[in-house]
Design a protein around this motif. Structure first.
Motif, PDB file in Angstrom:
ATOM      1  N   SER A  65      10.689   7.378   2.658  1.00 23.44           N
ATOM      2  CA  SER A  65      10.100   6.757   1.469  1.00 23.44           C
ATOM      3  C   SER A  65       9.026   7.655   0.857  1.00 23.44           C
ATOM      4  O   SER A  65       8.742   7.548  -0.330  1.00 23.44           O
ATOM      5  CB  SER A  65       9.522   5.389   1.814  1.00 23.44           C
ATOM      6  N   GLU A  66       8.435   8.537   1.665  1.00 21.21           N
ATOM      7  CA  GLU A  66       7.373   9.376   1.107  1.00 21.21           C
ATOM      8  C   GLU A  66       7.883  10.609   0.363  1.00 21.21           C
ATOM      9  O   GLU A  66       7.100  11.347  -0.227  1.00 21.21           O
ATOM     10  CB  GLU A  66       6.367   9.770   2.198  1.00 21.21           C
TER      11      GLU A  66
ATOM     12  N   MET B 170       0.819  -1.208   0.000  1.00 19.77           N
ATOM     13  CA  MET B 170       0.000   0.000   0.000  1.00 19.77           C
ATOM     14  C   MET B 170       0.858   1.267   0.000  1.00 19.77           C
ATOM     15  O   MET B 170       0.374   2.341  -0.352  1.00 19.77           O
ATOM     16  CB  MET B 170      -0.936   0.015   1.210  1.00 19.77           C
ATOM     17  N   ASP B 171       2.118   1.131   0.385  1.00 23.29           N
ATOM     18  CA  ASP B 171       2.999   2.306   0.363  1.00 23.29           C
ATOM     19  C   ASP B 171       3.154   2.878  -1.046  1.00 23.29           C
ATOM     20  O   ASP B 171       3.498   4.042  -1.214  1.00 23.29           O
ATOM     21  CB  ASP B 171       4.368   1.925   0.929  1.00 23.29           C
ATOM     22  N   LEU B 172       2.889   2.057  -2.058  1.00 18.07           N
ATOM     23  CA  LEU B 172       3.059   2.535  -3.430  1.00 18.07           C
ATOM     24  C   LEU B 172       1.880   3.376  -3.907  1.00 18.07           C
ATOM     25  O   LEU B 172       1.912   3.960  -4.979  1.00 18.07           O
ATOM     26  CB  LEU B 172       3.263   1.350  -4.378  1.00 18.07           C
TER      27      LEU B 172
ATOM     28  N   THR C 246      -5.185   8.594  -1.391  1.00 17.70           N
ATOM     29  CA  THR C 246      -6.178   7.714  -2.013  1.00 17.70           C
ATOM     30  C   THR C 246      -6.151   6.295  -1.446  1.00 17.70           C
ATOM     31  O   THR C 246      -6.918   5.445  -1.875  1.00 17.70           O
ATOM     32  CB  THR C 246      -5.938   7.632  -3.535  1.00 17.70           C
ATOM     33  N   ARG C 247      -5.260   6.047  -0.477  1.00 12.45           N
ATOM     34  CA  ARG C 247      -5.087   4.683   0.017  1.00 12.45           C
ATOM     35  C   ARG C 247      -6.392   4.048   0.470  1.00 12.45           C
ATOM     36  O   ARG C 247      -6.690   2.911   0.145  1.00 12.45           O
ATOM     37  CB  ARG C 247      -4.087   4.665   1.176  1.00 12.45           C
ATOM     38  N   GLU C 248      -7.159   4.804   1.237  1.00 13.42           N
ATOM     39  CA  GLU C 248      -8.355   4.224   1.810  1.00 13.42           C
ATOM     40  C   GLU C 248      -9.335   3.800   0.713  1.00 13.42           C
ATOM     41  O   GLU C 248      -9.868   2.689   0.748  1.00 13.42           O
ATOM     42  CB  GLU C 248      -9.003   5.231   2.756  1.00 13.42           C
ATOM     43  N   ASP C 249      -9.521   4.679  -0.254  1.00 15.17           N
ATOM     44  CA  ASP C 249     -10.449   4.366  -1.341  1.00 15.17           C
ATOM     45  C   ASP C 249      -9.991   3.158  -2.132  1.00 15.17           C
ATOM     46  O   ASP C 249     -10.775   2.277  -2.450  1.00 15.17           O
ATOM     47  CB  ASP C 249     -10.569   5.569  -2.292  1.00 15.17           C
TER      48      ASP C 249
END
Ligand SMILES: Nc1nc2c(ncn2[C@@H]2O[C@H](COP(=O)(O)OP(=O)(O)OP(=O)(O)O)[C@@H](O)[C@H]2O)c(=O)[nH]1
Ligand SMILES: Nc1nc2c(ncn2[C@@H]2O[C@H](COP(=O)(O)OP(=O)(O)OP(=O)(O)O)[C@@H](O)[C@H]2O)c(=O)[nH]1
Ligand SMILES: [Mg+2]
Ligand SMILES: [Mg+2]
Lengths: 405, 407
Positions: free
Chosen positions: B92-93, A151-153, A158-161
């Protein structure tokens, strides 16, 4: 391989009339399948959780050839038989055909990993459906954990969606797979599991009513991995209710606000107790966060001292934040660390430390892989008599027996 | 602990007005909450005594704050550095950071106030057809110019630009420290790193001496946001800006001697920059473990110390059998912590000094038993440190004066 987890009585039993106590101490094996497409990150997470790899070390991992079996001793009387199944297509086909019965029978838990960045979602889902079908066929009772991984990518916003969308898709596919299996082979299903009356296939969504499915968004680059694995492990640890009851009475006795019990190697939270005040803590993610913090601290120590990663790295910790709170962590039993968070105050702190040391014998059963009854002569298992009943006298060093050293 | 804010006023140059850098969610150490009250009390007390000496936190003045300028080629990593060090962005971010379109100014309120200006790599301030920059506004109060070079990229142009920058500045502002960060050295072998450093050094020195400039104050650091090197480099840069640094170092050296510490650091808690250490040789490994210890403490503080407890909770704890306010049940009003490592029982200790600073030390084997005495010595040094920074504790809790207790 390991005996059926459903039966609950696995190998390692030295026979004889099993007292309630012996029951508690029985060695329990759990077969855990780790599956998903090649490169999705299965071996990475296994190495981080159980072998103390750093996230960046996983870049060196090669693709897993066929199945990589490992036996993880977890809290003494639980052994995880971890099947890390190489995800290249040829292997997957083989699991579903030739090795089908071998791979999918007696499974306690299936962990299925999806790479969120995968280009071919349809195909991934088709493979997943086949795996679920095989699982339902051979291990009707198995729990399924689906990890939407890397998920880091995804852009943080927008992660949650993205996760919700993918999760809905996986739920639907799971329901479909289960439904199909029910239609096709009701007799076979029945044979597999006496406990579960064959159900009419659910025709619409909500299909995970008939299969125990949990989904998590994960990444090796943050604490989300610990959250997922702590949930997986939580369901597998034997005697959990006993542990929890013991922790609760300890917590009340020492006036703590929170107690966490960590497994020594993985630093997953295996059990916890929280006071009413402690429940007001707004940090809902604190358990996996603690795992993450302590695990990376372990790395720092290992680098500094030059000792191996899996070695024990620290023994005692204390932190007093003025009149706000105090906490301490210490090695507890052979396989666990305990972390106690409590109100401020010197006297309170010192007596809590003594009481935690004194309570060790109550928890030693966590580590004993052997049945104690017969080996009484050897001593050392003196703690056993208090099992089952709530310890009554947590009072300094008195009466409880010498703290282990 | 520092607090950072972005100022958009009095920007000397706003050439494009494009999208500004998305600000990462800022992390404020909750320890600040505890300490702010003390600080305010103290400030008001000082104000009564001597109005002129009072630091006023409400009106940030730009004047008199040392300024750190981050310059270098596009994508060399300037914004990443400033986000990671000053805003706790996970390295990383930084992949999601956009190119900087205008000068991004951060003001940091820490043990000392300073500014960090992150320049857009695409703009050459000395040779810009559209805009003439006010050089005095930029370089007038500068503390250091940090030039970031991407070591994983072709760096010839970067070095050429750095050279011309140095030549421009040297004449008008000869006292500016020039700190070259040879950056992104993660993933490069140790040998290769040193090769690059040597090559860059030679290219700069040759060019400067060709132009008749000798002994320009240029320093080199190998850095990466993926490890402690960037914090260590910033520590060095900032230490040069601290007046009377020697005095601080002497205090820490003295503490190490009396308490049998192996190494002691004075940390700016929020940035994990160390602003002083004792006089034993530098040691990256001790810095790393102490810095990570600060992280552990910050995290625990946030999770368990940053939310208010209920009134019932307090009443119960202050009632029978304790019958004392919580504040009087504790031995020390500041954060203090210790941990014993498994290998040689070599403990680490941390003690909060004020709302920005913490003392972190690695002790020698077996010194854990002497903790009470060590704590006494630490108290004395902490008192000296707070006086050094003119932030003393509220009067009522200052104990009787004592010298360093001798063993
Ligand atoms: N960005 C990112 N990369 C990850 C993550 N987890 C694993 N990876 C990377 O993915 C690559 C493949 O990981 P593996 O763990 O070897 O994949 P696998 O699922 O075991 O693959 P097979 O053994 O072939 O089935 C490695 O380079 C990891 O570093 C994650 O959460 N985020
Ligand atoms: N490997 C590595 N990459 C880094 C490092 N620091 C920054 N980066 C990457 O470099 C890229 C560019 O970083 P920025 O910080 O936006 O560069 P910049 O210098 O601010 O660029 P401009 O704003 O255009 O001048 C990002 O993708 C970062 O992730 C580092 O230490 N190592
Ligand atoms: Mg693998
Ligand atoms: Mg930038």
């Amino acid at each position: 391989m390991g005996a059926s987890p459903a039966a609950g009585s696995a190998a390692g039993d030295s026979g004889g009339p099993a007292a309630a106590l012996a029951q508690l101490k029985k060695v329990k094996k759990q077969k855990v399948l780790l599956m998903g497409k090649s490169g999705s990150g299965k071996s990475s997470m296994r190495s981080i959780i159980f072998s103390n790899y750093l996230a960046r070390d996983t870049r060196r991992l090669g693709a897993t050839i066929d199945i990589d079996l490992s036996h993880v001793k977890f809290l003494g009387n639980l052994t995880l038989n971890l099947w890390d199944c190489g995800g290249q297509e040829a292997f997957m086909e083989n699991y579903l055909s030739q090795q089908r019965a071998h791979v999918f029978s007696n499974v306690g838990v299936l962990i299925y990993v999806f790479d969120i960045e995968s280009r071919d979602v349809e195909r991934d889902l088709a493979t997943y459906v086949n795996i679920i079908s095989a699982l339902v066929q051979y291990s009707r009772e198995a729990k399924v954990f689906v990890l939407i991984h890397k998920m880091d990518l995804i852009q943080p916003m927008t992660r949650e969606d993205v996760f919700d969308h993918r999760a809905a898709l996986v739920r639907r596919k799971t329901a479909e797979a289960v439904a199909i299996m029910h239609k096709q082979k009701p007799e076979q299903l029945q044979a597999q599991s006496q406990l579960q009356p064959p159900q009419v296939a659910p025709s619409t969504a909500g299909g995970d009513l008939s299969i125990n499915l949990q989904l998590f968004a994960t990444s090796i680059w943050d604490q989300s991995l610990y959250k997922a694995w702590a949930s997986i492990i939580h369901d597998l640890v034997p005697n959990l209710s006993v542990i929890e009851a013991q922790l609760a009475s300890l917590g009340l006795a020492i006036d703590a606000d929170e107690i966490l019990l960590f497994e020594r190697t993985s630093f997953l939270v295996v059990s916890k107790w929280t006071s009413r005040e402690g429940e007001r803590n707004p940090y809902g993610d604190r358990f996996e966060r603690m795992s993450n913090i302590l695990k990376s601290w372990k790395h720092t120590c290992s680098k500094y001292t030059g000792t191996p990663r899996n070695a024990e790295q620290f023994s005692d910790f204390e932190y007093k934040m003025g009149a706000t709170f105090s906490m301490f962590a210490t090695k507890f039993t052979t396989n666990t660390y305990i972390l106690v968070c409590m109100p401020p105050g010197e006297a309170r702190f010192n007596s809590a430390k003594l009481n935690v040391a004194a309570a060790r014998p109550w928890f030693r059963f966590l580590d004993g892989p052997v049945v104690p009854a017969q080996s009484a002569a050897g001593g050392g298992m003196s703690s056993s008599q208090v099992l089952g009943s709530t310890p009554s006298g947590y009072s300094g060093e008195a009466s409880v027996g010498a703290p282990e050293n | 602990m520092s607090s950072a804010s972005t100022e958009d006023d009095d920007v000397p140059a706003d050439t494009t007005g494009g999208p500004s850098l998305p600000r990462p969610i800022r992390f404020i150490s909750p320890a600040t909450l505890n300490l702010h009250r003390v600080y305010e009390q103290n400030r008001q007390r000082l104000q009564k005594k001597d109005g002129s000496k009072v630091p006023d936190p409400t009106t940030p003045q730009t004047k008199g704050k040392p300024r750190l300028l981050l310059m270098g080629q596009r994508r060399s990593g300037k914004s990443s550095i400033s986000s990671v060090v000053f805003h706790k962005l996970p390295p990383s971010e930084t992949l999601f950071l956009e190119s900087t379109a205008r000068i991004q100014k951060d003001s940091l309120n820490s043990f000392m106030e300073f500014q960090v200006w992150d320049f857009p790599g695409q703009i050459d301030i000395f040779d810009n057809p559209n805009f003439t920059f006010d050089m005095d506004a930029i370089f007038g109060e500068i503390g250091a110019l940090i030039w970031v070079i991407d070591a994983q990229d072709d760096y010839l142009e970067a070095v050429a630009r750095l050279n011309s920058t140095i030549l421009h500045l040297y004449r008008s502002y000869p006292h500016i420290n020039i700190e070259v960060f040879i950056h992104k050295v993660d993933g490069l072998s140790d040998d290769y790193r040193l090769d690059i450093q040597r090559d860059v050094t030679i290219r700069i020195q040759d060019e400067l001496s060709d132009q008749g400039v000798e002994n320009a104050p240029v320093n080199f650091h190998l850095t990466s946001i993926y490890n402690h090197s960037i914090f260590e480099a910033f520590s060095k840069v900032i230490q040069k800006l601290i007046p009377r640094l020697g005095q601080l170092e002497a205090m820490l050296t003295n503490l190490c001697r009396t308490c049998r510490f192996e190494k002691a650091y004075l940390f700016d808690v929020n940035t994990k920059i160390y602003i002083a250490t004792d006089n034993t040789p530098e040691d990256m490994a001790s810095y790393e473990i102490c810095s990570d210890y600060v992280d552990v403490i910050i995290d625990f503080t946030e999770v368990y110390g940053s939310w208010p407890r209920s009134q019932q909770w307090r009443e119960r704890l202050e009632g029978e059998p304790w019958s004392q306010p919580l504040e009087e049940q504790v031995a020390c009003e500041w954060a203090e912590s210790g941990m014993v490592l498994a290998d040689a029982r070599r403990p680490i200790m941390l003690r909060e000094v004020d709302r920005f600073l913490a003392l972190v030390a690695i002790m020698k084997e077996g010194s854990y038993d002497k903790m009470p005495q060590i704590n006494m010595n630490v108290d004395v040094v902490v008192k000296g440190l707070t006086e050094f920074f003119e932030i003393t504790k509220p009067k009522e809790v200052v104990g009787p004066a004592q010298g360093l207790a001798s063993p």
